[in-house]
Every structure is written in structure tokens, then in C-alpha cells.
Scaffold this active site. Structure first.
Site, PDB file in Angstrom:
ATOM      1  N   ASP A  65      -0.277  10.392  -2.998  1.00 32.45           N
ATOM      2  CA  ASP A  65      -1.607   9.837  -2.746  1.00 32.45           C
ATOM      3  C   ASP A  65      -1.807   9.578  -1.259  1.00 32.45           C
ATOM      4  OD1 ASP A  65      -4.111   8.338  -3.863  1.00 32.45           O
ATOM      5  OD2 ASP A  65      -3.206   6.954  -2.429  1.00 32.45           O
ATOM      6  N   TYR A 106      -6.712   7.313   6.413  1.00 35.73           N
ATOM      7  CA  TYR A 106      -5.407   6.845   6.845  1.00 35.73           C
ATOM      8  C   TYR A 106      -5.039   7.474   8.183  1.00 35.73           C
ATOM      9  CZ  TYR A 106      -4.786   5.278   1.962  1.00 35.73           C
ATOM     10  OH  TYR A 106      -4.934   4.678   0.741  1.00 35.73           O
ATOM     11  N   GLN A 115      -8.362   3.185  -8.637  1.00 38.20           N
ATOM     12  CA  GLN A 115      -7.196   2.816  -7.839  1.00 38.20           C
ATOM     13  C   GLN A 115      -7.416   1.425  -7.243  1.00 38.20           C
ATOM     14  OE1 GLN A 115      -5.021   4.261  -3.796  1.00 38.20           O
ATOM     15  NE2 GLN A 115      -5.318   5.876  -5.307  1.00 38.20           N
ATOM     16  N   SER A 127      -0.154  -1.407  -3.794  1.00 39.63           N
ATOM     17  CA  SER A 127       0.474  -2.670  -3.404  1.00 39.63           C
ATOM     18  C   SER A 127       1.089  -3.434  -4.567  1.00 39.63           C
ATOM     19  CB  SER A 127      -0.522  -3.564  -2.656  1.00 39.63           C
ATOM     20  OG  SER A 127       0.155  -4.532  -1.887  1.00 39.63           O
ATOM     21  N   LYS A 135      12.117 -10.340   0.670  1.00 40.02           N
ATOM     22  CA  LYS A 135      12.749 -10.307   1.996  1.00 40.02           C
ATOM     23  C   LYS A 135      12.156 -11.321   2.968  1.00 40.02           C
ATOM     24  CE  LYS A 135       9.967  -6.350   3.587  1.00 40.02           C
ATOM     25  NZ  LYS A 135      10.049  -4.942   4.025  1.00 40.02           N
TER      26      LYS A 135
END
Length: 336
Positions: A49, A54, A177, A206, A216
Site C-alpha cells: 500500500d 507520500y 482504510q 497504524s 518501546k
């Protein structure tokens, strides 16, 4: 790797989709990006995807180069249209016939393919008549430039209206999406029921809440060097909503739950979204090839109800559930 049908169609995609938002063409070097794509292929991922927006089209170019030489029929290539591209002029964004037509041609060129498997409206365009948008998508399907059409971050009402027009024009919307994770559950009350009724699946982005659900990030401690929270090119801006001590403390409660399930916290977060039967695939990104193999292990995992209940208890009120947040994700105007 397991595979699921996308919406009410005969089209299957891998349960884990490799996405290159925030990484390819911007955060990582092209050689590393290519290595991540190779790692995805080696792990059994067949679905990729991207979007023209982007890195202002660079991410599509990187992905096209990385997939060059692969058997096209064995891949599912997904891209999106809406965001501003090129010089970001007055017609370089949105869902007008002009922008959609020009954008699909540019995407095909950069991706080095004759067609995309799924072409998605990246957001809802409040300034273009929906009839114009859906007619443009219908024409692209008839031209063979896209096999299927989906949307991204549309509300239940917008999906219903788009579905009606698509049906009248002889094609169907098969996917949405949205953002979806343990911390972001806004689609559950309205979008998912409407999608189930109309024959759409979710391809969720996400699932790890920008990496926060990997565990983390520790409360009261600086973010690890080189992590998304330290990225000044856009990553830090996207993740900041989750970086409060309250959220980070709550997320740490997931660690023993993940251990009980025999998973890492990242794997648990991906497996969690895949428990929703309306979710066809979870999109993962990677800045290092080894991240891909680790996250793919979430495919096929079945979490029992006890584990799901413990997750709900751990996250509690930290999860955003307001369905109105979906509408907020689309800009009110198309100004570049």
C-alpha cells in the site's frame, strides 16, 4: 501468511500489508526501503500500500523500483488519491475528475504497472460533488487502470452515499482504510457496522499507534534515538498524541498480557486488530528489514476472549472511541 477476501468480492489480500507511508522517499534511504520490500516478500506479504502524496510521489517511485521484476499477477498493489502532489497547485489535490484522472496516470507510471489492484479515495472531498468523483472512478475501472475501488477515512454516511452511487454506475466499493488500534477505536460503532452491511472490509493503518503499542516508549523517559518520536520530518508530529505519561503508563500494562499470549507487544497489537472480522488486513511499515519478519508473526494468531478482556481493562478509557473523529480527518476545504 494468511489471506482474507476484501469486502464482498473475490479478491484476496495478505493479512499483513506492507505500507510505505512516512518512510520510503523520506525517512530511510532507498536501498534500505528496497531491503524492507524484499523482506516483506520473503515473509509472504503480497499486498503493498502506498499513495501519491507520500513524500510527494517519491514513495510510489521507490515501491515501483523495489517491486520491478516481480510477477505482477502475484502482487496486490494499492495506492490512493486526494492529497496535494507536484507543485501543489489549485488542481493538484482533491477528488475532482481532473485530479483523479491525472493522478492515476502518474501513479501507474511511477509504480511501473498497467493497473493497480485497488485505487482508494484517500480522504473525503467536501468541495467536489460525490457524483463527479464516483463517475471518475467508474471510468478508471472500465479503462482497466484499477480493478477495484476503495476509500480511506470516510464516515459511515459517506460510505453509504458512495456505495449507492457506485452501484448505480456498475461497480462497487470494497474497502475502507481507517486508522484502527487498541488506542483508536472510532470506527467500531458506526463505520464497521455500515461496512459489514454494504460489503466493505477495513484495511487498517497504524495498528501499533505509530509504534507506541510496541512498548518501546517508556513513561518519564526520553524517546529512543532514531525512533519515530524523534523524527523531525513528520513522524514526531504524528505520534505526539500518544506520548503522554498517562498513555505510555497504560500501554506498559500490556506487556504481561503479550507475554501470556507468547507474543511481543507489537505482535499483540497487530493480532488484536485482526481479531475484528471486518478487518481484512493490517498495514505495517518498516525502517529496517528485521522489523518486517517480527511483525508478520501476528498473522494467523487467534486471541482468546480472556486475553481480549485483559487488553480492554489495561487500555480502558485511554482508547478514543468518538465516531465524529473520522469526519475530522478529512479537510473541510481543498486549499493547497
Amino acid at each position: 501468511m494468511e489471506f482474507r477476501y476484501l469486502g464482498n468480492s473475490g479478491f484476496k489480500i495478505s493479512e499483513i500489508t506492507f505500507g510505505n507511508w512516512l518512510t520510503h522517499g523520506s525517512q530511510v534511504e532507498n536501498d534500505t526501503a528496497t531491503a524492507c520490500v524484499r523482506a516483506a516478500l520473503d515473509a509472504g506479504i503480497s499486498t503493498f500500500d502506498t499513495a501519491d502524496v507520500y513524500a510527494n510521489t517519491a514513495a510510489e517511485t521507490v515501491l515501483g523500483n523495489a517491486l520491478n521484476g516481480e510477477r505482477r499477477e502475484s502482487l496486490e498493489i494499492l495506492t490512493k488519491v486526494f492529497g496535494p502532489t507536484g507543485p501543489k497547485g489549485h488542481n493538484d489535490l482533491g477528488l475532482s475528475r481532473k485530479h483523479i484522472t491525472e493522478s492515476i496516470n502518474g501513479s501507474l507510471r511511477r509504480l511501473q504497472t498497467d493497473y493497480v489492484d485497488l485505487y482508494q479515495a484517500h480522504r473525503y472531498d467536501f468541495e467536489t460533488p460525490l457524483e463527479e468523483t464516483m463517475q471518475a472512478f467508474a471510468d478508471i475501472v472500465r479503462q482497466g487502470k484499477a480493478l477495484y475501488i476503495g476509500v480511506s477515512e470516510w464516515t459511515a454516511e459517506q460510505i453509504r452515499n458512495g456505495h449507492t452511487l457506485a452501484k448505480d454506475l456498475g461497480f462497487q466499493l470494497i474497502s475502507n482504510q481507517p486508522q484502527y488500534s487498541m488506542l483508536w477505536r472510532v470506527i467500531e460503532s458506526e463505520v464497521v457496522p455500515a461496512s459489514e452491511e454494504l460489503g466493505l472490509s477495513q484495511i487498517v493503518w497504524s495498528p501499533m499507534a505509530q509504534g507506541v503499542l510496541s512498548g518501546k516508549y517508556q513513561p518519564g523517559k526520553p524517546a529512543p534515538e532514531g525512533s519515530r518520536a524523534t523524527d523531525t520530518k513528520g513522524g514526531a508530529q504524528m505520534i505526539k498524541r500518544w506520548m503522554s505519561n498517562e498513555v505510555l503508563t497504560g500501554v506498559q500494562k500490556l506487556k504481561p498480557i503479550a507475554e501470556e499470549a507468547g507474543l511481543t507487544m507489537a505482535q499483540l497489537s497487530i493480532a488484536w486488530v485482526l481479531q475484528n472480522q471486518n478487518v481484512a488486513s493490517a498495514i505495517i511499515g518498516a525502517s529496517r528489514p528485521e522489523q518486517v519478519a517480527a511483525n508478520v508473526a501476528a498473522s494467523g494468531v487467534k486471541l482468546d476472549q480472556e486475553i481480549m478482556d485483559k487488553i480492554d481493562t489495561a487500555i480502558g478509557s485511554l482508547a478514543e472511541r468518538d465516531p465524529a473523529r473520522t469526519k475530522d480527518s478529512s479537510p473541510a476545504t481543498r486549499e493547497a
